[in-house]
Scaffold this motif. Structure first.
Motif, PDB file in Angstrom:
ATOM      1  N   VAL A  14       0.861  -1.181   0.000  1.00  0.00           N
ATOM      2  CA  VAL A  14       0.000   0.000   0.000  1.00  0.00           C
ATOM      3  C   VAL A  14       0.900   1.235   0.000  1.00  0.00           C
ATOM      4  CG1 VAL A  14      -1.952  -1.151   1.152  1.00  0.00           C
ATOM      5  CG2 VAL A  14      -0.207  -0.009   2.529  1.00  0.00           C
ATOM      6  N   PHE A  15       0.354   2.355  -0.421  1.00  0.00           N
ATOM      7  CA  PHE A  15       1.127   3.599  -0.443  1.00  0.00           C
ATOM      8  C   PHE A  15       0.220   4.771  -0.095  1.00  0.00           C
ATOM      9  CE2 PHE A  15      -0.725   3.349  -4.623  1.00  0.00           C
ATOM     10  CZ  PHE A  15      -1.019   4.660  -4.957  1.00  0.00           C
ATOM     11  N   ILE A  16       0.834   5.869   0.282  1.00  0.00           N
ATOM     12  CA  ILE A  16       0.103   7.090   0.617  1.00  0.00           C
ATOM     13  C   ILE A  16       0.162   8.002  -0.596  1.00  0.00           C
ATOM     14  CG2 ILE A  16      -0.060   9.062   2.185  1.00  0.00           C
ATOM     15  CD1 ILE A  16       1.576   7.204   4.198  1.00  0.00           C
ATOM     16  N   ASP A  17      -1.011   8.375  -1.120  1.00  0.00           N
ATOM     17  CA  ASP A  17      -1.050   9.230  -2.304  1.00  0.00           C
ATOM     18  C   ASP A  17      -0.856  10.699  -1.928  1.00  0.00           C
ATOM     19  OD1 ASP A  17      -3.534  10.306  -1.440  1.00  0.00           O
ATOM     20  OD2 ASP A  17      -4.706   9.156  -2.882  1.00  0.00           O
ATOM     21  N   GLY A  18      -0.885  11.564  -2.897  1.00  0.00           N
ATOM     22  CA  GLY A  18      -0.659  12.992  -2.688  1.00  0.00           C
ATOM     23  C   GLY A  18      -1.719  13.694  -1.865  1.00  0.00           C
ATOM     24  N   GLN A  19      -2.857  13.057  -1.646  1.00  0.00           N
ATOM     25  CA  GLN A  19      -3.923  13.629  -0.817  1.00  0.00           C
ATOM     26  C   GLN A  19      -3.968  12.999   0.574  1.00  0.00           C
ATOM     27  OE1 GLN A  19      -4.729  12.694  -4.237  1.00  0.00           O
ATOM     28  NE2 GLN A  19      -4.041  14.790  -4.562  1.00  0.00           N
ATOM     29  N   ASN A  87     -11.856   4.056   4.278  1.00  0.00           N
ATOM     30  CA  ASN A  87     -11.939   4.670   2.955  1.00  0.00           C
ATOM     31  C   ASN A  87     -10.665   5.451   2.612  1.00  0.00           C
ATOM     32  OD1 ASN A  87     -13.319   4.988   0.549  1.00  0.00           O
ATOM     33  ND2 ASN A  87     -14.241   6.929   1.189  1.00  0.00           N
ATOM     34  N   GLY A  88      -9.512   4.833   2.892  1.00  0.00           N
ATOM     35  CA  GLY A  88      -8.228   5.433   2.556  1.00  0.00           C
ATOM     36  C   GLY A  88      -7.603   6.298   3.637  1.00  0.00           C
ATOM     37  N   ARG A  89      -8.379   6.750   4.601  1.00  0.00           N
ATOM     38  CA  ARG A  89      -7.856   7.628   5.659  1.00  0.00           C
ATOM     39  C   ARG A  89      -7.360   6.789   6.830  1.00  0.00           C
ATOM     40  NH1 ARG A  89      -6.692  12.002   3.145  1.00  0.00           N
ATOM     41  NH2 ARG A  89      -6.726  13.257   5.001  1.00  0.00           N
ATOM     42  N   VAL A  90      -6.096   6.972   7.193  1.00  0.00           N
ATOM     43  CA  VAL A  90      -5.528   6.215   8.314  1.00  0.00           C
ATOM     44  C   VAL A  90      -6.044   6.829   9.612  1.00  0.00           C
ATOM     45  CG1 VAL A  90      -3.423   5.461   9.480  1.00  0.00           C
ATOM     46  CG2 VAL A  90      -3.461   5.659   6.974  1.00  0.00           C
ATOM     47  N   ASN A  91      -6.789   6.035  10.379  1.00  0.00           N
ATOM     48  CA  ASN A  91      -7.310   6.484  11.670  1.00  0.00           C
ATOM     49  C   ASN A  91      -6.238   6.418  12.750  1.00  0.00           C
ATOM     50  OD1 ASN A  91     -10.013   6.678  10.581  1.00  0.00           O
ATOM     51  ND2 ASN A  91     -10.102   4.454  10.729  1.00  0.00           N
ATOM     52  N   TYR A  92      -5.519   5.292  12.780  1.00  0.00           N
ATOM     53  CA  TYR A  92      -4.433   5.113  13.739  1.00  0.00           C
ATOM     54  C   TYR A  92      -3.638   3.876  13.361  1.00  0.00           C
ATOM     55  CZ  TYR A  92      -7.473   1.622  16.013  1.00  0.00           C
ATOM     56  OH  TYR A  92      -8.282   0.540  16.274  1.00  0.00           O
ATOM     57  N   PHE A 114       4.996   8.367   7.665  1.00  0.00           N
ATOM     58  CA  PHE A 114       3.718   9.070   7.577  1.00  0.00           C
ATOM     59  C   PHE A 114       3.953  10.576   7.403  1.00  0.00           C
ATOM     60  CE2 PHE A 114       0.898   5.879  10.155  1.00  0.00           C
ATOM     61  CZ  PHE A 114       0.806   5.051   9.050  1.00  0.00           C
ATOM     62  N   GLY A 115       4.821  11.149   8.212  1.00  0.00           N
ATOM     63  CA  GLY A 115       5.099  12.584   8.145  1.00  0.00           C
ATOM     64  C   GLY A 115       5.636  13.011   6.793  1.00  0.00           C
ATOM     65  N   ARG A 116       6.536  12.205   6.210  1.00  0.00           N
ATOM     66  CA  ARG A 116       7.072  12.513   4.873  1.00  0.00           C
ATOM     67  C   ARG A 116       5.960  12.576   3.835  1.00  0.00           C
ATOM     68  NH1 ARG A 116      11.620   9.640   6.456  1.00  0.00           N
ATOM     69  NH2 ARG A 116      10.789   7.607   5.905  1.00  0.00           N
ATOM     70  N   ASN A 117       4.876  11.863   4.114  1.00  0.00           N
ATOM     71  CA  ASN A 117       3.752  11.813   3.185  1.00  0.00           C
ATOM     72  C   ASN A 117       2.583  12.693   3.621  1.00  0.00           C
ATOM     73  OD1 ASN A 117       4.283   9.757   0.927  1.00  0.00           O
ATOM     74  ND2 ASN A 117       5.136   8.805   2.763  1.00  0.00           N
ATOM     75  N   GLY A 118       2.819  13.574   4.591  1.00  0.00           N
ATOM     76  CA  GLY A 118       1.840  14.584   4.963  1.00  0.00           C
ATOM     77  C   GLY A 118       0.708  14.125   5.862  1.00  0.00           C
ATOM     78  N   ILE A 119       0.849  12.958   6.509  1.00  0.00           N
ATOM     79  CA  ILE A 119      -0.204  12.536   7.429  1.00  0.00           C
ATOM     80  C   ILE A 119       0.391  12.313   8.819  1.00  0.00           C
ATOM     81  CG2 ILE A 119      -1.613  11.540   5.603  1.00  0.00           C
ATOM     82  CD1 ILE A 119      -0.781   8.751   6.586  1.00  0.00           C
ATOM     83  N   ARG A 120      -0.423  12.502   9.840  1.00  0.00           N
ATOM     84  CA  ARG A 120       0.031  12.347  11.212  1.00  0.00           C
ATOM     85  C   ARG A 120      -1.026  11.659  12.079  1.00  0.00           C
ATOM     86  NH1 ARG A 120       4.501  14.532  10.482  1.00  0.00           N
ATOM     87  NH2 ARG A 120       5.073  16.614   9.973  1.00  0.00           N
TER      88      ARG A 120
END
Length: 138
Positions: A14-19, A87-92, A114-120
């Motif tokens: 799996v990967f983290i997209d630009g959004q 639905n694609g959003r990492v909750n935890y 996660f941080g490199r990909n803009g999510i925390r």
């Protein structure tokens, strides 16, 4: 216990997209764990992350048959545990892996990826967001 080869592991990448959405690498679809099952509960997937930041996840965890080490093909990991994704959003994420028993230093690798990909999303210890659980990174 089953261990995936490289091609089988790629099917679980799996990967983290630009959004900031988690997507399946095989087809780009949004990843979701709501139908997932693990030894520690439902609605989560097991995951491992290798030293290059590749994340492999499975909504299926079968004690004695398919584990974190199955996803990793028996190789060392930079992080391991469980993911809750809607639905694609990492909750935890949690450090719930009996095979790898990741400590805060391992989960720090995940927090950095996660941080490199803009999510925390919050990252928890083995118990996760349950009584007695402790947040490692928020």
């Amino acid at each position: 216990m089953r261990r995936l080869n490289d091609a089988e592991r790629e099917a679980h990448r799996v990967f983290i997209d630009g959004q900031g959405n988690l997507r399946r690498a095989r087809d780009g679809s949004l990843y979701d764990t709501q139908q997932g099952t693990s030894a520690w509960g439902g609605g989560r997937a097991i995951f491992v992350m290798d030293g290059r930041g590749n994340i492999y996840a499975s909504n299926h965890h079968a004690p004695g048959q398919f584990h974190h080490s199955s996803l990793a093909g028996g190789h060392p990991v930079a992080a391991a545990g469980e993911l809750s994704v809607t639905n694609g959003r990492v909750n935890y994420a949690t450090a719930a892996s009996g095979h790898y028993q990741p400590g805060p230093e391992h989960m720090s690798n995940l927090a950095q990826e996660f941080g490199r990909n803009g999510i925390r999303p919050p990252i928890w210890d083995f118990r996760g967001p349950h009584p007695g659980g402790r947040p490692l990174f928020a």
